[in-house]
Write a protein that holds these residues in place. Sequence first.
Motif, mmCIF file in Angstrom:
data_model
loop_
_atom_site.group_PDB
_atom_site.id
_atom_site.type_symbol
_atom_site.label_atom_id
_atom_site.label_comp_id
_atom_site.label_asym_id
_atom_site.label_seq_id
_atom_site.Cartn_x
_atom_site.Cartn_y
_atom_site.Cartn_z
ATOM 1 N N LEU A 24 92.645 43.113 -2.671
ATOM 2 C CA LEU A 24 93.727 43.881 -2.066
ATOM 3 C C LEU A 24 93.958 45.196 -2.801
ATOM 4 C CD1 LEU A 24 96.365 41.137 -1.165
ATOM 5 C CD2 LEU A 24 94.788 42.333 0.360
ATOM 6 N N PHE A 25 93.807 45.156 -4.133
ATOM 7 C CA PHE A 25 93.982 46.373 -4.910
ATOM 8 C C PHE A 25 92.905 47.390 -4.519
ATOM 9 C CE2 PHE A 25 96.039 48.477 -8.381
ATOM 10 C CZ PHE A 25 95.081 49.323 -8.924
ATOM 11 N N GLY A 26 91.651 46.925 -4.403
ATOM 12 C CA GLY A 26 90.562 47.814 -4.001
ATOM 13 C C GLY A 26 90.772 48.359 -2.602
ATOM 14 N N SER A 27 91.240 47.501 -1.683
ATOM 15 C CA SER A 27 91.466 47.924 -0.304
ATOM 16 C C SER A 27 92.582 48.960 -0.224
ATOM 17 C CB SER A 27 91.813 46.708 0.553
ATOM 18 O OG SER A 27 92.095 47.079 1.887
ATOM 19 N N ALA A 28 93.688 48.712 -0.940
ATOM 20 C CA ALA A 28 94.818 49.645 -0.914
ATOM 21 C C ALA A 28 94.431 50.994 -1.525
ATOM 22 C CB ALA A 28 96.011 49.047 -1.650
ATOM 23 N N MET A 29 93.661 50.956 -2.614
ATOM 24 C CA MET A 29 93.202 52.197 -3.229
ATOM 25 C C MET A 29 92.306 52.981 -2.274
ATOM 26 S SD MET A 29 92.365 51.420 -7.235
ATOM 27 C CE MET A 29 91.675 53.061 -7.407
ATOM 28 N N LEU A 30 91.445 52.276 -1.572
ATOM 29 C CA LEU A 30 90.508 52.939 -0.662
ATOM 30 C C LEU A 30 91.243 53.596 0.501
ATOM 31 C CD1 LEU A 30 87.610 53.567 0.052
ATOM 32 C CD2 LEU A 30 87.464 51.360 1.210
ATOM 33 N N ARG A 31 92.183 52.873 1.106
ATOM 34 C CA ARG A 31 92.947 53.446 2.222
ATOM 35 C C ARG A 31 93.729 54.680 1.768
ATOM 36 N NH1 ARG A 31 94.264 48.042 3.234
ATOM 37 N NH2 ARG A 31 96.367 48.413 2.479
ATOM 38 N N PHE A 32 94.302 54.583 0.574
ATOM 39 C CA PHE A 32 95.059 55.707 0.042
ATOM 40 C C PHE A 32 94.149 56.917 -0.181
ATOM 41 C CE2 PHE A 32 96.767 58.283 -3.374
ATOM 42 C CZ PHE A 32 98.102 58.397 -3.053
ATOM 43 N N ALA A 33 92.998 56.686 -0.821
ATOM 44 C CA ALA A 33 92.074 57.777 -1.140
ATOM 45 C C ALA A 33 91.559 58.436 0.135
ATOM 46 C CB ALA A 33 90.910 57.252 -1.972
ATOM 47 N N LEU A 34 91.219 57.633 1.147
ATOM 48 C CA LEU A 34 90.692 58.197 2.390
ATOM 49 C C LEU A 34 91.758 59.003 3.134
ATOM 50 C CD1 LEU A 34 88.435 55.306 3.750
ATOM 51 C CD2 LEU A 34 87.747 57.422 2.607
ATOM 52 N N SER A 35 93.005 58.506 3.141
ATOM 53 C CA SER A 35 94.070 59.250 3.816
ATOM 54 C C SER A 35 94.311 60.585 3.118
ATOM 55 C CB SER A 35 95.358 58.428 3.854
ATOM 56 O OG SER A 35 95.884 58.225 2.553
ATOM 57 N N LEU A 36 94.285 60.554 1.786
ATOM 58 C CA LEU A 36 94.468 61.784 1.018
ATOM 59 C C LEU A 36 93.303 62.747 1.251
ATOM 60 C CD1 LEU A 36 96.553 62.894 -0.965
ATOM 61 C CD2 LEU A 36 95.214 61.925 -2.834
ATOM 62 N N TYR A 37 92.105 62.190 1.317
ATOM 63 C CA TYR A 37 90.895 62.987 1.524
ATOM 64 C C TYR A 37 90.912 63.669 2.890
ATOM 65 C CZ TYR A 37 85.860 64.020 1.556
ATOM 66 O OH TYR A 37 84.644 64.636 1.609
ATOM 67 N N VAL A 38 91.332 62.912 3.918
ATOM 68 C CA VAL A 38 91.397 63.469 5.273
ATOM 69 C C VAL A 38 92.399 64.620 5.334
ATOM 70 C CG1 VAL A 38 92.141 62.975 7.641
ATOM 71 C CG2 VAL A 38 90.621 61.402 6.467
ATOM 72 N N MET A 39 93.560 64.450 4.724
ATOM 73 C CA MET A 39 94.559 65.526 4.741
ATOM 74 C C MET A 39 94.076 66.755 3.985
ATOM 75 S SD MET A 39 98.384 63.883 4.583
ATOM 76 C CE MET A 39 98.118 62.768 3.221
ATOM 77 N N ASP A 40 93.347 66.530 2.901
ATOM 78 C CA ASP A 40 92.881 67.661 2.090
ATOM 79 C C ASP A 40 91.791 68.479 2.794
ATOM 80 O OD1 ASP A 40 94.644 67.167 0.079
ATOM 81 O OD2 ASP A 40 93.230 66.127 -1.227
ATOM 82 N N ILE A 41 90.873 67.779 3.487
ATOM 83 C CA ILE A 41 89.747 68.504 4.079
ATOM 84 C C ILE A 41 90.065 69.072 5.450
ATOM 85 C CG2 ILE A 41 88.053 67.147 2.793
ATOM 86 C CD1 ILE A 41 87.472 65.568 5.320
ATOM 87 N N THR A 42 91.093 68.539 6.126
ATOM 88 C CA THR A 42 91.429 69.024 7.471
ATOM 89 C C THR A 42 92.716 69.846 7.480
ATOM 90 O OG1 THR A 42 92.706 67.042 8.079
ATOM 91 C CG2 THR A 42 90.336 67.016 8.516
ATOM 92 N N GLY A 43 93.686 69.442 6.656
ATOM 93 C CA GLY A 43 94.983 70.119 6.672
ATOM 94 C C GLY A 43 95.739 69.921 7.970
ATOM 95 N N ARG A 44 95.352 68.892 8.736
ATOM 96 C CA ARG A 44 95.972 68.675 10.044
ATOM 97 C C ARG A 44 96.660 67.311 10.091
ATOM 98 N NH1 ARG A 44 91.828 70.045 14.795
ATOM 99 N NH2 ARG A 44 93.605 69.151 15.925
#
Length: 279
Positions: A24-44
């Motif tokens: 669960l820790f790995g899954s939560a970290m991954l979802r968080f990182a991907l959401s942050l990554y999407v916002m950073d690269i798209t800004g949308r």
Amino acid sequence: MDTAQNKMWNKNFNLVIIGQIISLFGSAMLRFALSLYVMDITGREDIFAGLFAISNIPILLSPLGGAIADRFNRRNLMVIFDFSSSFVVFIFILLLAQNGHSILLIGVVMVLLSVISAMYTPTVTASIPQLVEESSLAGANGIVQAVQALSYVVAPVCAGILYGIMSVQALIAVSGAAFFLSAVMEIFIRIPFVKRQSEGAMLKTIGRDMKEGFVFVAKQPFILKAMLIAALINFILTPLFVVGGPIILRMTMKSTDTIYGIGMGIIQFANILGALLIG
């Protein structure tokens, strides 16, 4: 420590809890990182919200996960689910290195991991009554729920800190390693399994089991009303916190990775505090 607690903390239960913490820790970290990554690269905001909505659709498969857990060896299912998550993550790293910033690829991975998670959680929950005595069942289920809640508090803070000091590929690799380690640990779990008699094809049997579950819930007015109220509250309030919160913190307030992680951790901590106050 009383006798009931001694009986609860046996080897198999300990391994399930440790494996759940890692997974669960790995899954939560991954979802968080991907959401942050999407916002950073798209800004949308719309892309972020759309990906979140699509990745949460597989949660509707949870009843199917429960039906499958009733028909197959639950230890084997947990091992398969964690190995599958690890495989998806490592393939994702390879494709990410070749395709660069692919929003479609990120969306597909988030959906696949959400499908696996929808199957994994009911399997863990269903295995607890087989690992502890009835007198310890309430405490054991409480620990399982606490682990799930704490993972959503601690993981965003840790992921926010790590996101600021390492590449997103490295952070994704850490999550993949967590899934793999959890699967290896779960191999050593021993969960009693008695194969249930199936009538006809397995798909028809699982479909019949799900139908019986829905009929049972429909005949329990209190459970049905509680589910409808919870669904309504989630429909109205959850998007504000899980979609609006990240957008406000990251894009409006321009917070750092660490502050963003702490902010999301506080939001999740409020869920735990609310549960404690109700208790």
